[in-house]
Scaffold this motif. Structure first.
Motif, PDB file in Angstrom:
ATOM      1  N   ASN A  49       0.812  -1.217   0.000  1.00  0.00           N
ATOM      2  CA  ASN A  49       0.000   0.000   0.000  1.00  0.00           C
ATOM      3  C   ASN A  49       0.847   1.269   0.000  1.00  0.00           C
ATOM      4  O   ASN A  49       0.323   2.352  -0.241  1.00  0.00           O
ATOM      5  N   PHE A  50       2.139   1.145   0.298  1.00  0.00           N
ATOM      6  CA  PHE A  50       2.988   2.325   0.410  1.00  0.00           C
ATOM      7  C   PHE A  50       3.814   2.543  -0.842  1.00  0.00           C
ATOM      8  O   PHE A  50       4.273   1.601  -1.470  1.00  0.00           O
ATOM      9  N   LYS A  51       4.015   3.795  -1.168  1.00  0.00           N
ATOM     10  CA  LYS A  51       4.854   4.179  -2.298  1.00  0.00           C
ATOM     11  C   LYS A  51       6.300   3.776  -1.988  1.00  0.00           C
ATOM     12  O   LYS A  51       6.772   3.978  -0.869  1.00  0.00           O
ATOM     13  N   PRO A  52       7.001   3.208  -2.971  1.00  0.00           N
ATOM     14  CA  PRO A  52       8.421   2.881  -2.744  1.00  0.00           C
ATOM     15  C   PRO A  52       9.204   4.122  -2.307  1.00  0.00           C
ATOM     16  O   PRO A  52       8.954   5.226  -2.779  1.00  0.00           O
ATOM     17  N   ASN A  53      10.129   3.923  -1.387  1.00  0.00           N
ATOM     18  CA  ASN A  53      10.991   4.975  -0.842  1.00  0.00           C
ATOM     19  C   ASN A  53      10.238   6.014  -0.030  1.00  0.00           C
ATOM     20  O   ASN A  53      10.736   7.115   0.183  1.00  0.00           O
ATOM     21  N   SER A  54       9.049   5.685   0.442  1.00  0.00           N
ATOM     22  CA  SER A  54       8.298   6.622   1.276  1.00  0.00           C
ATOM     23  C   SER A  54       8.760   6.513   2.731  1.00  0.00           C
ATOM     24  O   SER A  54       9.489   5.597   3.110  1.00  0.00           O
ATOM     25  N   ILE A  55       8.335   7.487   3.514  1.00  0.00           N
ATOM     26  CA  ILE A  55       8.648   7.539   4.938  1.00  0.00           C
ATOM     27  C   ILE A  55       7.328   7.535   5.690  1.00  0.00           C
ATOM     28  O   ILE A  55       6.451   8.342   5.416  1.00  0.00           O
ATOM     29  N   VAL A  56       7.200   6.622   6.649  1.00  0.00           N
ATOM     30  CA  VAL A  56       6.007   6.553   7.494  1.00  0.00           C
ATOM     31  C   VAL A  56       6.419   6.988   8.887  1.00  0.00           C
ATOM     32  O   VAL A  56       7.263   6.352   9.521  1.00  0.00           O
ATOM     33  N   CYS A  57       5.849   8.092   9.351  1.00  0.00           N
ATOM     34  CA  CYS A  57       6.131   8.605  10.688  1.00  0.00           C
ATOM     35  C   CYS A  57       4.917   8.301  11.555  1.00  0.00           C
ATOM     36  O   CYS A  57       3.848   8.867  11.363  1.00  0.00           O
ATOM     37  N   ASN A  58       5.078   7.381  12.508  1.00  0.00           N
ATOM     38  CA  ASN A  58       3.969   6.879  13.305  1.00  0.00           C
ATOM     39  C   ASN A  58       3.979   7.485  14.699  1.00  0.00           C
ATOM     40  O   ASN A  58       4.913   7.292  15.464  1.00  0.00           O
TER      41      ASN A  58
END
Length: 144
Positions: A49-58
């Protein structure tokens, strides 16, 4: 209305496209940075579901969500809003974290209690930046 106001504030601050979506899949699959504050449903938290090379800040709990997501190596996952304590703190809500790591909100509660201040500094929409500076000073004094 509140989301529209935030969108307007961001757009005025920086000339970037800001979208408000009702379905989380579309924005997370097209975004370079995802800030997860209130928690995405686990159905969304899959690597595809995530774009390649994305950053998820949780910023949300549970903090062990990264291991549940089975992210591919091209997605960077950052658990934010965590504070390292100068002591061990056994608390069942935080089973997935080391015993000296808690959420920033719990750390604030502990610090203000240590100071016998039975108020909050960072709840609500209009957070006083002077209070945030003050809580940072208190945190430093206690070794947080």
């Amino acid at each position: 209305e509140r989301l529209t106001k935030i969108k307007q504030d961001i757009s005025e601050y920086k000339q970037i496209e800001v979208l408000i979506e009702t379905d989380a899949i579309k924005p997370i699959s097209n975004s370079d940075v995802i800030v997860n504050i209130n928690g995405l449903p686990m159905d969304y938290m899959r690597a595809e579901n995530f774009k390649p090379n994305s950053i998820v800040c949780n910023f949300s709990l549970p903090k062990n969500i990264e291991s549940q997501m089975n992210l591919s190596g091209d997605v960077t996952f950052v658990n934010a809003g965590l504070i390292k304590l100068p002591f061990k703190f056994e608390f069942s809500l935080y089973d997935s974290l080391p015993s000296d790591i808690v959420s920033a909100s719990l750390a604030e509660t502990l610090l203000l209690t240590f100071e016998s201040r039975f108020v909050n500094y960072s709840i609500g929409e209009n957070i006083n930046l002077d209070k945030l500076d003050e809580i940072a000073d208190i945190a430093a004094r206690y070794g947080f």
